[in-house]
Motif scaffolding. Structure first.
Motif, PDB file in Angstrom:
ATOM      1  N   GLY A 193      18.226  58.936  19.781  1.00  0.00           N
ATOM      2  CA  GLY A 193      17.262  58.020  20.380  1.00  0.00           C
ATOM      3  C   GLY A 193      16.097  58.759  21.001  1.00  0.00           C
ATOM      4  N   THR A 194      16.384  59.879  21.673  1.00  0.00           N
ATOM      5  CA  THR A 194      15.328  60.689  22.274  1.00  0.00           C
ATOM      6  C   THR A 194      14.400  61.260  21.209  1.00  0.00           C
ATOM      7  OG1 THR A 194      16.770  61.287  24.121  1.00  0.00           O
ATOM      8  CG2 THR A 194      14.848  62.686  23.741  1.00  0.00           C
ATOM      9  N   PHE A 195      14.965  61.663  20.075  1.00  0.00           N
ATOM     10  CA  PHE A 195      14.168  62.199  18.973  1.00  0.00           C
ATOM     11  C   PHE A 195      13.160  61.162  18.481  1.00  0.00           C
ATOM     12  CE2 PHE A 195      13.526  62.643  14.392  1.00  0.00           C
ATOM     13  CZ  PHE A 195      13.016  63.931  14.310  1.00  0.00           C
ATOM     14  N   PHE A 196      13.617  59.939  18.248  1.00  0.00           N
ATOM     15  CA  PHE A 196      12.704  58.891  17.782  1.00  0.00           C
ATOM     16  C   PHE A 196      11.637  58.581  18.825  1.00  0.00           C
ATOM     17  CE2 PHE A 196      15.856  57.916  14.497  1.00  0.00           C
ATOM     18  CZ  PHE A 196      15.038  57.561  13.437  1.00  0.00           C
ATOM     19  N   MET A 197      12.012  58.595  20.099  1.00  0.00           N
ATOM     20  CA  MET A 197      11.028  58.342  21.147  1.00  0.00           C
ATOM     21  C   MET A 197       9.977  59.450  21.204  1.00  0.00           C
ATOM     22  SD  MET A 197      12.918  56.650  24.424  1.00  0.00           S
ATOM     23  CE  MET A 197      11.322  56.569  25.242  1.00  0.00           C
ATOM     24  N   ALA A 198      10.431  60.711  21.104  1.00  0.00           N
ATOM     25  CA  ALA A 198       9.495  61.834  21.172  1.00  0.00           C
ATOM     26  C   ALA A 198       8.538  61.833  19.986  1.00  0.00           C
ATOM     27  CB  ALA A 198      10.271  63.149  21.226  1.00  0.00           C
ATOM     28  N   ILE A 199       9.068  61.578  18.799  1.00  0.00           N
ATOM     29  CA  ILE A 199       8.215  61.502  17.607  1.00  0.00           C
ATOM     30  C   ILE A 199       7.210  60.376  17.758  1.00  0.00           C
ATOM     31  CG2 ILE A 199       8.171  61.002  15.138  1.00  0.00           C
ATOM     32  CD1 ILE A 199       9.245  63.734  15.667  1.00  0.00           C
ATOM     33  N   GLY A 200       7.685  59.215  18.172  1.00  0.00           N
ATOM     34  CA  GLY A 200       6.796  58.066  18.331  1.00  0.00           C
ATOM     35  C   GLY A 200       5.717  58.299  19.365  1.00  0.00           C
ATOM     36  N   SER A 201       6.077  58.932  20.483  1.00  0.00           N
ATOM     37  CA  SER A 201       5.088  59.207  21.532  1.00  0.00           C
ATOM     38  C   SER A 201       4.017  60.162  21.034  1.00  0.00           C
ATOM     39  CB  SER A 201       5.787  59.787  22.766  1.00  0.00           C
ATOM     40  OG  SER A 201       6.646  58.847  23.353  1.00  0.00           O
ATOM     41  N   SER A 202       4.420  61.156  20.240  1.00  0.00           N
ATOM     42  CA  SER A 202       3.444  62.109  19.697  1.00  0.00           C
ATOM     43  C   SER A 202       2.485  61.421  18.730  1.00  0.00           C
ATOM     44  CB  SER A 202       4.168  63.253  18.982  1.00  0.00           C
ATOM     45  OG  SER A 202       4.867  64.064  19.896  1.00  0.00           O
ATOM     46  N   ILE A 203       3.016  60.590  17.840  1.00  0.00           N
ATOM     47  CA  ILE A 203       2.169  59.912  16.863  1.00  0.00           C
ATOM     48  C   ILE A 203       1.229  58.931  17.557  1.00  0.00           C
ATOM     49  CG2 ILE A 203       2.139  58.400  14.846  1.00  0.00           C
ATOM     50  CD1 ILE A 203       4.927  59.466  14.143  1.00  0.00           C
ATOM     51  N   SER A 204       1.801  58.077  18.402  1.00  0.00           N
ATOM     52  CA  SER A 204       0.996  57.063  19.073  1.00  0.00           C
ATOM     53  C   SER A 204      -0.005  57.690  20.032  1.00  0.00           C
ATOM     54  CB  SER A 204       1.910  56.093  19.833  1.00  0.00           C
ATOM     55  OG  SER A 204       1.161  55.088  20.472  1.00  0.00           O
ATOM     56  N   GLY A 205       0.431  58.715  20.777  1.00  0.00           N
ATOM     57  CA  GLY A 205      -0.463  59.356  21.735  1.00  0.00           C
ATOM     58  C   GLY A 205      -1.650  60.018  21.065  1.00  0.00           C
ATOM     59  N   ALA A 206      -1.410  60.720  19.945  1.00  0.00           N
ATOM     60  CA  ALA A 206      -2.497  61.396  19.239  1.00  0.00           C
ATOM     61  C   ALA A 206      -3.557  60.406  18.782  1.00  0.00           C
ATOM     62  CB  ALA A 206      -1.938  62.165  18.042  1.00  0.00           C
ATOM     63  N   SER A 207      -3.122  59.257  18.288  1.00  0.00           N
ATOM     64  CA  SER A 207      -4.076  58.271  17.778  1.00  0.00           C
ATOM     65  C   SER A 207      -4.721  57.456  18.889  1.00  0.00           C
ATOM     66  CB  SER A 207      -3.363  57.324  16.794  1.00  0.00           C
ATOM     67  OG  SER A 207      -2.938  58.024  15.647  1.00  0.00           O
ATOM     68  N   SER A 208      -3.936  57.046  19.892  1.00  0.00           N
ATOM     69  CA  SER A 208      -4.490  56.184  20.942  1.00  0.00           C
ATOM     70  C   SER A 208      -5.459  56.936  21.843  1.00  0.00           C
ATOM     71  CB  SER A 208      -3.366  55.560  21.773  1.00  0.00           C
ATOM     72  OG  SER A 208      -2.612  56.536  22.452  1.00  0.00           O
TER      73      SER A 208
END
Length: 450
Positions: free
Chosen positions: A148-163
């Motif tokens: 679960g932490t892995f998916f959260m970290a990946i998602g935060s990196s993707i979303s953060g870079a774009s947002s």
């Protein structure tokens, strides 16, 4: 989970403009921002709303797990090794955030989708965070916690870079500070609210993570279609390979810019001290101060409120003083001294009330450090603004890597400290205070900035 470098990432900015049939409407906050901009680049009101909604969703989705849910759930699943597991989980989260942000930032800069450059990354990242939260809500063992932490970290990196890229895409330079300020405030308020709600849900693990997933989903469903996005023509995509473009930003010779190098070292060590002093607060309450399971929920909420409110207050003070005081380096040393004092108070606290006094000082010092050191970084960037994105990405390593290392090596410090009269967690806080002092006073080596 994002890092400061995200907001400055613009290694390749093609000659495109915001594409939309909608007129540029200014209202509320956007009115003030648009008045500062030139006619060619007004601040679109819809993007102001979208950026704040994303910050709200991320605040709910990621801060409650880190501050409230994960320590409690991990302690239930593996009480004998809770400190080791929590340290490893948070270390993995910080490491992935640091390592993957440049890659996903470069990918966002090269996205030629008909939906825009930033929307796809924001949507995919948000979905990944929600998946991670659902897994954590259902977790019954340590591997599920890591998944679960892995998916959260990946998602935060993707979303953060774009947002974060939406800000330089949409707003003129003189307006970006205000947008970032309101964005940070929105995220803090979301985290504060989540930290109040979280302790009320400690008996329901799925709700503990599911509430954040629900709020994030609603915010993203509104924000993503609302964004007035850029569109990149395939002819404008750089010829350099994606991997080469992503990781070339890490190349730097410290001897070529000694002031920047010393600021990097100072921030790295100071942030290591922060990691030592903020990661294991829940376990200090239960293991050192013997807080019972019945007493714990309101104390967790109070600790989260103090941490977020204290950091916000310190940030406001630091933002006001950073441009006023004769020496920013002196302010960094003051922040280090305050953090050290807070760490000592926590380490020797006999009651929760004394613990919270120390926690207040820790939070104020972190808030004071953020804008002061940030302004100092801007004043020593090698080459001025010509390579700002590259060097802001490098300074981001000094934010994320010590959080990963700190969470990973803290259990060893706790284990060694257990053999002393003080105990494991007090020794960890003392180590954090010492690290902050070293980091703070290292800033004196900077010669070319005040």
């Amino acid at each position: 989970m994002s890092q400061p470098a995200d907001s400055e990432r613009a290694a390749f900015v093609p000659q495109t403009t915001v594409v939309s049939d909608a007129p540029s409407v200014a209202g509320g906050l956007a009115d003030g921002l648009g008045a500062e901009a030139d006619e060619q680049k007004r601040a679109p009101a819809r993007n102001v709303v979208a950026v704040l909604l994303i910050a709200l969703g991320i605040g709910f989705g990621t801060l409650m797990p880190a501050m409230v849910a994960l320590p409690v759930v991990i302690a239930r699943i593996t009480p004998e090794s809770k400190d080791v597991v929590l340290g490893a989980v948070l270390g993995l989260q910080a490491f992935l955030g640091m390592a993957l942000a440049p890659f996903f930032g470069a990918l966002s800069d090269r996205t030629t989708s008909r939906f825009g450059m930033r929307r796809p990354g924001i949507a995919i990242g948000g979905t990944s965070i929600v998946v991670g939260l659902v897994i954590l809500g259902l977790a019954t063992n340590v591997p599920m916690i890591f998944l679960g932490t892995f998916f959260m970290a990946i998602g935060s990196s993707i979303s953060g870079a774009s947002s974060f890229a939406v800000i330089p895409d949409s707003f003129p330079d003189r307006s970006r500070g205000k947008i970032l300020g309101f964005k940070a405030l929105t995220g803090s308020l979301a985290g504060l609210t989540a930290s109040i709600i979280g302790p009320m849900l400690l008996s329901n693990q799925f709700a503990l993570f599911g509430v954040g997933a629900g709020v994030l989903t609603v915010c993203y469903l509104i924000a993503v279609p609302l964004i007035q996005d850029r569109h990149l023509d395939r002819a404008d995509v750089p010829k350099q390979s994606l991997l080469a473009n992503a990781f070339s930003g890490y190349r730097f010779n410290p001897k070529s810019a000694p002031d920047f190098s010393w600021v990097f070292v100072s921030r790295f060590i100071f942030t290591l001290g922060i990691a030592f002093c903020t990661t294991f607060a829940v376990y200090f309450l239960t293991d050192e101060l013997r807080v019972s399971a019945e007493e714990l929920p309101p104390l967790i909420a109070l600790n989260s409120i103090i941490s977020l409110a204290g950091t916000a207050a310190g940030t406001l003070i630091g933002a006001f003083l950073a441009d006023k005081v004769p020496s920013r380096k002196a302010m960094v040393m003051v922040a280090a001294s305050i953090l050290s004092a807070g760490a000592i108070i926590v380490a020797f606290s006999p009651t929760p009330n004394i613990f919270f006094i120390g926690t207040t000082l820790l939070a104020l010092s972190v808030g004071l450090f953020i804008p002061t050191d940030g302004a100092l970084v801007m004043s020593v960037l090698p080459g001025g603004n010509a390579h700002a994105a590259k060097f802001m990405a490098i300074i981001g390593i000094a934010d994320q890597l010590p959080r990963s290392l700190g969470a990973s090596i803290a259990p060893a410090i706790i284990a060694v400290g257990a053999f002393t009269a003080l105990g494991g967690y007090p020794v960890l806080y003392i180590a954090g205070g010492v690290a902050a002092l070293i980091g703070g006073f290292t800033i004196r080596m900077v010669r070319g900035a005040r």
